[in-house]
Design an enzyme around this catalytic site. Structure first.
Site, PDB file in Angstrom:
ATOM      1  N   PHE A 161     -21.101 -12.831  59.939  1.00 13.76           N
ATOM      2  CA  PHE A 161     -22.506 -13.219  60.203  1.00 13.76           C
ATOM      3  C   PHE A 161     -22.884 -13.014  61.669  1.00 13.76           C
ATOM      4  O   PHE A 161     -23.663 -13.801  62.210  1.00 13.76           O
ATOM      5  CB  PHE A 161     -22.758 -14.691  59.858  1.00 13.76           C
ATOM      6  CG  PHE A 161     -22.408 -15.122  58.458  1.00 13.76           C
ATOM      7  CD1 PHE A 161     -22.691 -14.319  57.365  1.00 13.76           C
ATOM      8  CD2 PHE A 161     -21.836 -16.370  58.233  1.00 13.76           C
ATOM      9  CE1 PHE A 161     -22.386 -14.744  56.076  1.00 13.76           C
ATOM     10  CE2 PHE A 161     -21.535 -16.803  56.950  1.00 13.76           C
ATOM     11  CZ  PHE A 161     -21.798 -15.987  55.860  1.00 13.76           C
ATOM     12  N   GLN A 248     -29.349 -25.056  74.383  1.00 14.74           N
ATOM     13  CA  GLN A 248     -30.323 -23.993  74.706  1.00 14.74           C
ATOM     14  C   GLN A 248     -30.524 -23.072  73.506  1.00 14.74           C
ATOM     15  O   GLN A 248     -31.637 -22.636  73.226  1.00 14.74           O
ATOM     16  CB  GLN A 248     -29.874 -23.204  75.943  1.00 14.74           C
ATOM     17  CG  GLN A 248     -30.756 -22.007  76.213  1.00 14.74           C
ATOM     18  CD  GLN A 248     -30.856 -21.606  77.677  1.00 14.74           C
ATOM     19  OE1 GLN A 248     -31.085 -22.436  78.542  1.00 14.74           O
ATOM     20  NE2 GLN A 248     -30.707 -20.326  77.950  1.00 14.74           N
ATOM     21  N   GLU A 249     -29.441 -22.787  72.790  1.00 18.65           N
ATOM     22  CA  GLU A 249     -29.560 -21.956  71.579  1.00 18.65           C
ATOM     23  C   GLU A 249     -30.462 -22.657  70.558  1.00 18.65           C
ATOM     24  O   GLU A 249     -31.332 -22.038  69.945  1.00 18.65           O
ATOM     25  CB  GLU A 249     -28.161 -21.716  70.981  1.00 18.65           C
ATOM     26  CG  GLU A 249     -28.200 -20.983  69.660  1.00 18.65           C
ATOM     27  CD  GLU A 249     -26.832 -20.500  69.174  1.00 18.65           C
ATOM     28  OE1 GLU A 249     -25.845 -20.640  69.928  1.00 18.65           O
ATOM     29  OE2 GLU A 249     -26.772 -19.974  68.050  1.00 18.65           O
TER      30      GLU A 249
HETATM   31  C1  FAD Z   1     -28.548 -14.356  59.632  1.00 14.95           C
HETATM   32  C2  FAD Z   1     -27.419 -15.122  60.283  1.00 14.95           C
HETATM   33  C3  FAD Z   1     -27.108 -14.875  61.610  1.00 14.95           C
HETATM   34  C4  FAD Z   1     -26.033 -15.546  62.205  1.00 14.95           C
HETATM   35  N1  FAD Z   1     -25.678 -15.228  63.493  1.00 14.95           N
HETATM   36  C5  FAD Z   1     -24.515 -15.727  63.993  1.00 14.95           C
HETATM   37  C6  FAD Z   1     -24.015 -15.272  65.256  1.00 14.95           C
HETATM   38  O1  FAD Z   1     -24.622 -14.452  65.938  1.00 14.95           O
HETATM   39  N2  FAD Z   1     -22.815 -15.770  65.694  1.00 14.95           N
HETATM   40  C7  FAD Z   1     -22.111 -16.682  64.962  1.00 14.95           C
HETATM   41  O2  FAD Z   1     -21.047 -17.080  65.407  1.00 14.95           O
HETATM   42  N3  FAD Z   1     -22.564 -17.143  63.770  1.00 14.95           N
HETATM   43  C8  FAD Z   1     -23.743 -16.678  63.273  1.00 14.95           C
HETATM   44  N4  FAD Z   1     -24.198 -17.099  62.047  1.00 14.95           N
HETATM   45  C9  FAD Z   1     -23.399 -18.071  61.293  1.00 14.95           C
HETATM   46  C10 FAD Z   1     -24.014 -19.449  61.230  1.00 14.95           C
HETATM   47  O3  FAD Z   1     -23.982 -20.070  62.491  1.00 14.95           O
HETATM   48  C11 FAD Z   1     -23.219 -20.233  60.155  1.00 14.95           C
HETATM   49  O4  FAD Z   1     -23.572 -19.668  58.911  1.00 14.95           O
HETATM   50  C12 FAD Z   1     -23.503 -21.708  60.178  1.00 14.95           C
HETATM   51  O5  FAD Z   1     -22.994 -22.297  61.338  1.00 14.95           O
HETATM   52  C13 FAD Z   1     -22.911 -22.425  58.950  1.00 14.95           C
HETATM   53  O6  FAD Z   1     -21.580 -22.091  58.768  1.00 14.95           O
HETATM   54  P1  FAD Z   1     -21.085 -21.609  57.303  1.00 14.95           P
HETATM   55  O7  FAD Z   1     -21.988 -20.514  56.877  1.00 14.95           O
HETATM   56  O8  FAD Z   1     -19.639 -21.338  57.392  1.00 14.95           O
HETATM   57  O9  FAD Z   1     -21.365 -22.858  56.363  1.00 14.95           O
HETATM   58  P2  FAD Z   1     -20.367 -24.085  56.090  1.00 14.95           P
HETATM   59  O10 FAD Z   1     -19.895 -24.619  57.380  1.00 14.95           O
HETATM   60  O11 FAD Z   1     -19.384 -23.673  55.072  1.00 14.95           O
HETATM   61  O12 FAD Z   1     -21.384 -25.137  55.452  1.00 14.95           O
HETATM   62  C14 FAD Z   1     -21.757 -25.111  54.071  1.00 14.95           C
HETATM   63  C15 FAD Z   1     -22.683 -26.299  53.827  1.00 14.95           C
HETATM   64  O13 FAD Z   1     -21.970 -27.512  54.106  1.00 14.95           O
HETATM   65  C16 FAD Z   1     -22.686 -28.278  55.039  1.00 14.95           C
HETATM   66  N5  FAD Z   1     -21.765 -28.990  55.910  1.00 14.95           N
HETATM   67  C17 FAD Z   1     -20.709 -28.487  56.588  1.00 14.95           C
HETATM   68  N6  FAD Z   1     -20.128 -29.442  57.331  1.00 14.95           N
HETATM   69  C18 FAD Z   1     -20.854 -30.579  57.128  1.00 14.95           C
HETATM   70  C19 FAD Z   1     -20.772 -31.915  57.623  1.00 14.95           C
HETATM   71  N7  FAD Z   1     -19.840 -32.286  58.506  1.00 14.95           N
HETATM   72  N8  FAD Z   1     -21.684 -32.822  57.185  1.00 14.95           N
HETATM   73  C20 FAD Z   1     -22.646 -32.453  56.311  1.00 14.95           C
HETATM   74  N9  FAD Z   1     -22.773 -31.221  55.808  1.00 14.95           N
HETATM   75  C21 FAD Z   1     -21.906 -30.280  56.219  1.00 14.95           C
HETATM   76  C22 FAD Z   1     -23.515 -27.280  55.828  1.00 14.95           C
HETATM   77  O14 FAD Z   1     -24.623 -27.889  56.454  1.00 14.95           O
HETATM   78  C23 FAD Z   1     -23.914 -26.316  54.727  1.00 14.95           C
HETATM   79  O15 FAD Z   1     -25.020 -26.816  54.047  1.00 14.95           O
HETATM   80  C24 FAD Z   1     -25.304 -16.497  61.460  1.00 14.95           C
HETATM   81  C25 FAD Z   1     -25.653 -16.756  60.135  1.00 14.95           C
HETATM   82  C26 FAD Z   1     -26.678 -16.070  59.538  1.00 14.95           C
HETATM   83  C27 FAD Z   1     -26.989 -16.355  58.091  1.00 14.95           C
END
Ligand code: FAD
Length: 384
Positions: A161, A248-249
């Site tokens: 991602f 900031q992000e």
């Molecule tokens: C278009 C796009 C651009 C992106 N750009 C970047 C980038 O440039 N660099 C980068 O590093 N990442 C990037 N990301 C990744 C993004 O930051 C992650 O998708 C996000 O942090 C969630 O992580 P995950 O997808 O692994 O979801 P998970 O962590 O698996 O979460 C799944 C679900 O569980 C919930 N959840 C998880 N932990 C908890 C908790 N403790 N309490 C309650 N609920 C919880 C989440 O809120 C979510 O609803 C991008 C994502 C997208 C879709």
């Protein structure tokens, strides 16, 4: 357009001049290409150099490192104009507002001189790689390793991602320099990707919105970089650095959300006053007027809140829970507003050629990246 909006308290003549420059660049050089960029799933590489040439990149990095020497106000103005010109694909928030500030805040003098001027000119395009296939929200558990071997780090792992993932030449990579430790084992390593053995990119990921942004997987297979690429001079500082920079992000995501709310309202007012049903403009139905009255209220409240956050951030006073509040609430409102407004367009709202459909699909990810909105609420609750 900018002239009819009152000037926010965080702005001044210099910021407004920069805003006008950004607006005309985005309207002329980006908006007409958005459809093509959506189809190819990335912007043209040259647009980064063009943006750099006129000073749109790294506007709040000191001039001695090639930046614009301004404040976050410039980053905010640019993010707003991207929403207003419907030209969101150029990933300047990641490049300038996020990555350049990691280097500026934690880099050694040598690192700043080495990378910042090239980021400001567009010679290098930047990305930040935190998320992995196995972990996103739970950053302490990243699996990518950077193990020291003599004067080098050897990096192994994969990221997913990653915004600007296809075009990036420089990636701040979140990795464990001490895999036996959680947060304290994390370091940020700057990886320059050009002709780098062991580094590869996966496909550009197909998304439901923001099609013109190159979101990609990155793979590190025995990648070697000099130890001089450790951001800062000490291992194990990565998690603290991330926690310090994430507000900031989150703020710039919220700034874009509020500008999108305002733009969505403007589009919908125009459409509902032109489109007729049952012999009168759609705007005249009580349901339409009440919905739009609610949305205008949300837009006003969001504007006052975000302007206050920006003022505080520029003064160095925006705290962690308030940045999290701004991120979750404005992005939730952006999604709600996009949904309600699309409804007022009827079937045309579902057609890709109508910008409202793109506002709807582009909005959805705002609740996910930069830390999900659930994580934002976790953070806020720790301060209650
Ligand atoms: C278009 C796009 C651009 C992106 N750009 C970047 C980038 O440039 N660099 C980068 O590093 N990442 C990037 N990301 C990744 C993004 O930051 C992650 O998708 C996000 O942090 C969630 O992580 P995950 O997808 O692994 O979801 P998970 O962590 O698996 O979460 C799944 C679900 O569980 C919930 N959840 C998880 N932990 C908890 C908790 N403790 N309490 C309650 N609920 C919880 C989440 O809120 C979510 O609803 C991008 C994502 C997208 C879709």
């Amino acid at each position: 357009m900018t002239a009819i909006r009152p000037r926010p308290a965080w702005s001044d003549d210099d910021v407004e001049a920069f805003r006008d420059l950004a607006h005309s660049f985005l309207a002329k050089e980006c908006a007409p290409n958005e459809e093509r960029w959506n189809e190819q799933q990335h912007v043209d590489r040259e647009i980064w150099n063009k943006a750099g040439e006129i000073g749109l990149l790294c506007p709040s990095i000191p001039t001695e490192y090639g930046g614009g020497g301004g404040t976050f106000a410039l980053e905010a103005a640019l993010a707003e104009e991207q929403a207003r010109t419907l030209a969101p694909s150029l990933g300047t928030s990641v490049h300038s507002t996020i990555v350049a500030h990691y280097i500026n805040n934690y880099g050694t003098e040598e690192q700043k001189r080495r990378w910042l001027p090239k980021l400001a000119s567009g010679e290098l395009v930047a990305a930040i790689a935190m998320s992995e296939p196995g972990t996103g929200s739970d950053l302490q558990n990243v699996r990518t390793k950077a193990i020291r071997s003599g004067d080098e780090y050897v990096i192994d792992g994969s990221k997913t991602f990653i915004s600007n993932g296809l075009l990036c030449d420089l990636v701040i990579t979140v990795a464990k320099t001490d895999p036996d430790n959680a947060a304290k084992g994390i370091s940020l390593i700057v990886v320059e990707t050009t002709d780098l053995p062991g580094f590869s990119r996966g496909r550009v990921l197909k998304k439901i919105g923001q099609h013109g942004q190159d979101t990609a997987e990155l793979f590190f297979d025995g990648v070697r970089v000099p130890v001089a690429n450790l951001l800062g001079s000490e291992e194990g500082q990565g998690f603290i650095q991330l926690m310090q920079q994430l507000p900031q992000e989150r703020l710039v995501i919220a700034v874009a959300a509020v500008a999108a709310i305002e733009e969505t309202l403007t589009h919908t007012l125009r459409y509902t006053k032109e489109r007729e049903a049952f012999g009168k403009p759609v705007f005249q139905f009580q349901n339409s007027r009440f919905k739009l009255a609610e949305i205008a209220t949300i837009a006003r409240v969001a504007r006052v809140f975000i302007d206050d956050c920006i003022v505080k951030h520029i003064a160095g006073e925006l705290d962690v829970p308030t940045a999290s509040m701004a991120k979750w609430w404005t992005t939730q409102m952006q999604c709600d507003v996009a949904d309600e407004c699309l409804q007022l367009f009827g079937g045309y709202g579902y057609m890709a050629e109508y910008p409202i459909s793109r506002m709807f699909t582009d909005s959805r990810v705002q609740k996910i990246y930069g830390g999900t909105n659930e994580i934002m609420k976790e953070i806020i609750s720790r301060f209650l």
